[in-house]
Scaffold this motif. Structure first.
Motif, mmCIF file in Angstrom:
data_model
loop_
_atom_site.group_PDB
_atom_site.id
_atom_site.type_symbol
_atom_site.label_atom_id
_atom_site.label_comp_id
_atom_site.label_asym_id
_atom_site.label_seq_id
_atom_site.Cartn_x
_atom_site.Cartn_y
_atom_site.Cartn_z
ATOM 1 N N ILE A 88 2.845 14.540 -12.957
ATOM 2 C CA ILE A 88 1.770 13.758 -12.649
ATOM 3 C C ILE A 88 1.646 13.469 -11.369
ATOM 4 O O ILE A 88 0.386 13.283 -10.788
ATOM 5 C CB ILE A 88 2.067 12.446 -13.454
ATOM 6 C CG1 ILE A 88 2.182 12.640 -14.996
ATOM 7 C CG2 ILE A 88 0.910 11.314 -12.969
ATOM 8 C CD1 ILE A 88 2.439 11.596 -15.860
ATOM 9 N N GLN A 89 2.673 13.399 -10.602
ATOM 10 C CA GLN A 89 2.608 13.337 -9.142
ATOM 11 C C GLN A 89 1.961 14.116 -8.403
ATOM 12 O O GLN A 89 1.089 14.209 -7.452
ATOM 13 C CB GLN A 89 4.058 12.943 -8.600
ATOM 14 C CG GLN A 89 4.591 11.768 -8.595
ATOM 15 C CD GLN A 89 5.035 11.351 -10.160
ATOM 16 O OE1 GLN A 89 5.505 12.115 -10.961
ATOM 17 N NE2 GLN A 89 4.702 9.994 -10.713
ATOM 18 N N LYS A 92 -1.753 13.718 -8.927
ATOM 19 C CA LYS A 92 -2.136 12.587 -8.229
ATOM 20 C C LYS A 92 -2.482 13.048 -6.670
ATOM 21 O O LYS A 92 -3.280 12.666 -6.040
ATOM 22 C CB LYS A 92 -1.243 11.554 -8.114
ATOM 23 C CG LYS A 92 -1.636 10.325 -9.024
ATOM 24 C CD LYS A 92 -0.569 9.209 -8.853
ATOM 25 C CE LYS A 92 -0.598 8.606 -10.158
ATOM 26 N NZ LYS A 92 0.710 7.622 -10.529
ATOM 27 N N GLN A 113 -1.024 -5.916 -7.191
ATOM 28 C CA GLN A 113 0.301 -5.338 -7.293
ATOM 29 C C GLN A 113 0.379 -4.135 -8.132
ATOM 30 O O GLN A 113 1.006 -3.063 -8.094
ATOM 31 C CB GLN A 113 1.487 -6.375 -7.948
ATOM 32 C CG GLN A 113 1.492 -7.598 -6.989
ATOM 33 C CD GLN A 113 2.434 -8.633 -7.536
ATOM 34 O OE1 GLN A 113 2.663 -8.783 -8.891
ATOM 35 N NE2 GLN A 113 3.168 -9.305 -6.831
ATOM 36 N N LEU A 117 1.551 -0.301 -6.950
ATOM 37 C CA LEU A 117 2.751 -0.020 -7.314
ATOM 38 C C LEU A 117 3.267 1.190 -6.907
ATOM 39 O O LEU A 117 2.474 2.298 -6.952
ATOM 40 C CB LEU A 117 2.622 -0.110 -8.876
ATOM 41 C CG LEU A 117 3.997 0.001 -9.763
ATOM 42 C CD1 LEU A 117 4.850 -1.186 -9.277
ATOM 43 C CD2 LEU A 117 3.835 -0.069 -11.069
ATOM 44 N N THR A 118 4.429 1.441 -6.302
ATOM 45 C CA THR A 118 5.074 2.295 -5.699
ATOM 46 C C THR A 118 4.581 2.724 -4.236
ATOM 47 O O THR A 118 5.293 3.454 -3.603
ATOM 48 C CB THR A 118 4.984 3.777 -6.673
ATOM 49 O OG1 THR A 118 3.890 4.484 -6.722
ATOM 50 C CG2 THR A 118 5.698 3.547 -8.103
ATOM 51 N N VAL A 119 3.299 2.200 -3.956
ATOM 52 C CA VAL A 119 3.021 2.711 -2.515
ATOM 53 C C VAL A 119 2.555 1.352 -1.871
ATOM 54 O O VAL A 119 1.662 1.303 -1.146
ATOM 55 C CB VAL A 119 1.750 3.552 -2.697
ATOM 56 C CG1 VAL A 119 2.158 4.852 -3.175
ATOM 57 C CG2 VAL A 119 0.645 3.129 -3.539
ATOM 58 N N GLU A 120 3.391 0.155 -2.169
ATOM 59 C CA GLU A 120 2.864 -1.033 -1.357
ATOM 60 C C GLU A 120 3.132 -1.093 0.077
ATOM 61 O O GLU A 120 3.995 -0.154 0.598
ATOM 62 C CB GLU A 120 3.842 -2.135 -1.793
ATOM 63 C CG GLU A 120 3.913 -2.479 -3.531
ATOM 64 C CD GLU A 120 4.974 -1.529 -4.286
ATOM 65 O OE1 GLU A 120 5.518 -0.656 -3.893
ATOM 66 O OE2 GLU A 120 5.192 -1.745 -5.589
ATOM 67 N N PRO A 121 2.164 -1.644 0.909
ATOM 68 C CA PRO A 121 2.144 -1.650 1.942
ATOM 69 C C PRO A 121 3.286 -2.458 2.556
ATOM 70 O O PRO A 121 3.602 -3.429 1.917
ATOM 71 C CB PRO A 121 0.740 -2.480 2.284
ATOM 72 C CG PRO A 121 0.444 -3.241 1.160
ATOM 73 C CD PRO A 121 0.957 -2.351 0.122
ATOM 74 N N LEU A 164 -11.465 -1.716 -14.873
ATOM 75 C CA LEU A 164 -11.759 -1.524 -13.331
ATOM 76 C C LEU A 164 -10.618 -1.482 -12.482
ATOM 77 O O LEU A 164 -10.636 -0.787 -11.506
ATOM 78 C CB LEU A 164 -12.583 -2.774 -12.832
ATOM 79 C CG LEU A 164 -14.014 -2.905 -13.629
ATOM 80 C CD1 LEU A 164 -14.777 -4.314 -13.143
ATOM 81 C CD2 LEU A 164 -14.907 -1.985 -13.094
ATOM 82 N N LYS A 169 -7.156 1.631 -8.821
ATOM 83 C CA LYS A 169 -5.829 2.360 -8.662
ATOM 84 C C LYS A 169 -5.897 3.522 -8.217
ATOM 85 O O LYS A 169 -5.282 4.089 -7.234
ATOM 86 C CB LYS A 169 -4.991 2.034 -9.740
ATOM 87 C CG LYS A 169 -3.574 2.321 -9.816
ATOM 88 C CD LYS A 169 -2.929 2.071 -11.108
ATOM 89 C CE LYS A 169 -1.672 2.753 -11.038
ATOM 90 N NZ LYS A 169 -0.566 2.579 -12.453
ATOM 91 N N GLN A 173 -5.578 5.436 -4.253
ATOM 92 C CA GLN A 173 -4.581 6.681 -3.884
ATOM 93 C C GLN A 173 -5.325 7.815 -3.888
ATOM 94 O O GLN A 173 -5.071 8.860 -3.919
ATOM 95 C CB GLN A 173 -3.817 6.814 -5.179
ATOM 96 C CG GLN A 173 -2.644 5.517 -5.283
ATOM 97 C CD GLN A 173 -1.711 5.690 -6.532
ATOM 98 O OE1 GLN A 173 -1.454 6.697 -7.123
ATOM 99 N NE2 GLN A 173 -1.343 4.542 -7.106
#
Lengths: 513, 330
Positions: A88-89, A92, A113, A117-121, A164, A169, A173
């Motif tokens: 999946i990565q 993406k 959030q 998720l997983t790429v938070e600033p 939405l 999301k 990305q």
């Protein structure tokens, strides 16, 4: 609503470049071929519809594109570059975004959030900057031209907002290709409009959209081209201006699946008094003014697209969902359907769609499952009589031909078809007048399928009234005496079986074209 | 939830305002119920028991001191529960850690003692985490088994005898000492709560713990390694419990297999009272501190009020059920 179209930038990629080019894809599971030499291409900034019947291979093809399954052979080229999608990565990173049908959001986190998720600033000390995430999320929503509060907790929002958020999301990305699988199935009409406006804006930004839907009107409205798969093979790719709905339906239905499920002429039931009368029924947002009658010995089919209110009607009639209006009469007497217990007492039984979750206690034995609604009948004083319980269970197992080595075996260990027989036997043990079956043959093999259909016919012959809900048209056509077509929560059409010449005409009736 | 308020079209005028108002109305007081509870109970006892010394500085410090160890354990438990798992072995891990620390310390010195205590947490946490995340055994069962195993080992290697600790440095660092007027136990508690709160709310690890607990499939699809997260929270919880065991050892100047027995239930109660969802996905370390304080306040107040142990238990049980019932999400 969302009338202001924000500036979508001047980015206008070459429309001829292929965003996705899948060539000669083969895939087999355990030696069963699911995809064979399939071609699929999507241009930049194109809305491309993907259609096909159940088992045509749509979802397998998309899972290969998302990196969930790996292809056995063939080639995937994204934006002109060959791509290896083994997770999946990977997909993406290559710009493939998926708007999941079962949403991939965490309900306890906020919209922002979830998006990051997983790429938070992060700021000083590698601590998450939630305010910054919120701001960036608001910016994404602004470019989408919709108004969603990034700080709302996802679990508090309705499904339209979830969708939405899913789209945001994927965009956050940097997705260049969005896969939407039946995105309107859970939306109300005005929410669908918002989604379509959004799709148009994304398209103008050069984002490609793969649109999986069974709804012909939607496909014609927003898609540029369509690819149809049938039985795991590529059938056609055409601009929608060049194909008619009838051609698409014919392409989807094909001619390969008939035979097994032929309609068998039955003696039409004598229309005496109706056993069940439904008048102006309303429940929740999906059942809006439904009226019909059902006669003893009759099999009534309910057809309609996902979200047309089929299952919700069944739930309302069985007292699971509260009725908001209208009335239900059994043998001419008004009945109270405020909970399933009362519905059972009134003579209604429901065999639910998801038998594993709703119909069976999987860890319990076949016998215990069978006796659960019948405990009254095997009582001796305050205790349950083991001996009469065994006898009753054995007779039900015998009558419904459940293949089980011993009645004490856990239901979990049975095949899907046999599990369905246990559910059937369990409810028929209560001797209902009206039996509602929601997708009775979902997930069972073709042999068991015809056995179950045979059982349904036998029930009707014995004077029971049966309502069959199914998204498989051959099955509906095989057993129904009459078919109600539901659309937007109401009865759009009532068809007698002998007035329906073939599956295509039923498809067209359901589509309303 | 606020379904009726938010089923409208996205972007429809006013919809968001409605959603936001609905959120405030539903979350506001339920989220803060534990703070309100602590204040109400405190005021109640202050009025009722002010004469019996409830408000004296000594008594107030005592309340903190008595809740400190439970709070430390509960900080670790917050992560486990927020991740939709449970750890029933924390009490016996604390007990085993206290004995191992005491035994190693008397033979090889203070550093060895501390390492031995931490090793207990590392080993048991790795086993718990490994069985849950690799083999997929429910954490309830794994840690229920571990509860017995750890307690049994602690009793066996000591022949049920207390292991005295004569090292004053250890005893004063881990529980008996003061820094200025502040008991060192309270400092320990403060450190654990502060670090625990920041990690859970402000780091990617903490966010992924909440995501895994809130919807494991969604977290997986988003690229969170949920197996690793589950392993890590169970490891972390055990290590924190082993530190709590050393705090018992330092305060009571001995290692003993009974230290910590039954603490798992108090810790779980504190976590749930603090607003962490028993079903995972939402959690607050500061809330957990409040939950532990509420329990501590009630214990202290009931003793001062002269109730006997049996009555205390009944009232404590009633208050916990009441508080959780009021704080639950619909």
């Amino acid at each position: 609503m969302a009338a202001t179209v924000h500036d979508t930038g001047s980015h206008r990629p070459d429309a001829q470049t292929l965003a996705v080019d899948m060539r000669g894809i083969d895939k087999a599971f355990d030696g069963v071929t699911v995809l064979q030499d399939v071609h699929f291409e999507v241009r930049r900034g194109e809305v491309h519809a993907l259609a096909g019947g159940n088992g045509a291979g749509k979802s397998t093809l998309m899972k290969i594109l998302q990196g969930v399954y790996s292809k056995d052979s063939g080639e995937i080229v994204l934006e002109g570059r060959p791509a290896q999608l083994s997770s999946i990565q990977d997909a993406k990173a290559a710009g493939i975004g998926m708007v999941f049908q079962e949403f991939s959001l965490v309900p306890t986190l906020t919209v922002a959030q979830n998006i990051y998720l997983t790429v938070e600033p992060r700021g000083r000390g590698r601590l998450i900057r939630d305010k910054e995430a919120s701001r960036q999320a608001a910016e994404v929503f602004r470019t989408m031209g919709v108004d969603v509060d990034p700080d709302a907790v996802v679990g508090d929002l309705s499904t339209a907002y979830w969708q939405l958020t899913e789209i945001a999301k994927a965009l956050a990305q940097d997705a260049r290709v969005l896969i939407m699988d039946e995105p309107t199935a859970s939306l109300a009409k005005h929410e669908t409009e918002v989604l379509f406006e959004l799709v148009a804006r994304l398209k103008a930004r050069g984002i490609s959209i793969i649109y999986i839907s069974h709804r012909m009107d939607e496909i014609y409205r927003i898609a540029d081209r369509i690819t149809i798969l049938r039985d795991g093979r590529w059938l056609l790719t055409e601009p929608l201006t060049d194909v008619t709905p009838a051609q698409i339906v014919e392409g989807i239905v094909g001619r390969s699946v008939e035979g097994q499920l032929a309609y068998r002429e039955r003696v039409a039931p004598a229309r005496t008094e109706p056993v069940l009368e439904v008048r102006g029924l309303r429940a929740g947002s999906r059942v809006d003014d439904v009226s019909f009658s059902l006669y003893p010995g009759e099999i009534l089919g309910l057809a309609g697209l996902m979200g047309s209110g089929r299952s919700e009607l069944a739930r309302a009639l069985f007292g699971i969902d509260r009725l908001d209006g209208g009335e239900v009469l059994m043998r001419g007497r008004k009945v109270d359907l405020s909970d399933p217990g009362r519905a059972i007492k009134a003579g209604i039984a429901l065999i639910p769609e998801d038998r594993r979750a709703q119909g069976l206690v999987l860890e319990h034995s076949v016998r215990d499952n069978l006796l659960l609604p019948l405990l009254q009948r095997v009582r001796r004083g305050p205790l349950i009589s083991d001996r009469s319980g065994r006898a009753l269970a054995a007779s039900l197992i015998d009558r419904f031909d459940v293949k089980v080595a011993h009645p004490g075996r856990a239901v979990r260990l049975l095949s899907g078809g046999n599990q369905q027989k246990v559910v059937l036997a369990k409810w028929l043990g209560t001797d209902p007048d009206v039996l509602i079956m929601d997708e009775p043959t979902a997930g069972v093999d073709i042999g068991t399928k015809s056995e179950i259909l045979g059982m349904i016919r036998a029930l009707a012959e014995a004077g029971k009234a049966v309502i069959v809900i199914s998204s498989e048209y051959p099955e509906l056509l095989a057993v129904s005496d009459r078919i109600l077509v539901l659309r937007n929560g109401t009865v759009a059409q009532e068809l007698n079986r002998r007035d329906i010449p073939d599956e295509e005409s039923l498809q067209l009736a359901v589509q309303g074209v | 939830m606020t379904q009726s308020a938010t089923t409208g079209a996205p972007g429809a005028p006013g919809q968001n305002a409605v959603a936001r108002r609905g959120r405030l109305a539903t979350l506001d007081w339920r989220r803060y119920i534990i703070y309100i509870g602590v204040v109400v109970v405190f005021l109640f006892f202050a009025v009722l028991l002010g004469d019996q010394g409830f408000l004296s500085k000594n008594n107030l410090l005592n309340i903190f001191r008595q809740t400190a160890t439970i709070t430390v354990i509960a900080v670790g438990m917050t992560y486990v529960i927020a991740c939709a798992e449970i750890d029933l072995s924390v009490g016996s891990v604390a007990g085993l850690s206290s004995v191992c620390t005491a035994m190693a310390l008397s033979r090889y010195g203070i550093a060895a003692g501390i390492l031995a205590g931490l090793a207990v947490g590392l080993v048991i946490g790795s086993i718990n985490g490994g069985l849950v995340s690799m083999l997929g055994i429910p954490s309830f069962l794994v840690t229920l088994g571990m509860l017995g195993i750890a307690a049994g080992i602690a009793q066996w290697i000591t022949n049920s005898a207390p292991q005295p600790i004569l090292n004053d440095t250890f005893n004063s660092i881990f529980g008996s000492g003061n820094i200025g007027p502040v008991p060192i136990l309270i400092i320990w508690m403060g450190i654990f709560v502060a670090i625990g709160a920041v990690i859970l709310a402000k780091t990617r690890f903490g966010r992924q713990v909440l995501a895994t607990g809130g919807n494991r499939t969604a977290a997986d699809f988003t690229g969170v390694n949920t197996k690793r997260i589950k392993f890590q929270v169970l490891l972390l919880c055990s290590v924190v419990a082993s530190v709590a065991g050393m705090l018992y050892a330092g305060r009571l100047q001995s290692g003993r297999f009974q230290w910590g027995a039954g603490d798992e239930l108090s810790a779980i109660a504190a976590v749930i009272l603090g607003g962490t969802s028993l079903f995972g996905g939402a959690g607050s370390v500061v809330g957990t501190l409040m939950g532990a304080l509420l329990i501590g306040l009630i214990n202290n107040g009931l003793i001062l009020a002269g109730l006997d142990t049996s009555q205390q238990q009944i009232i404590r049980g009633l208050i916990i059920i009441l508080a959780v019932a009021m704080a639950r999400r619909k």
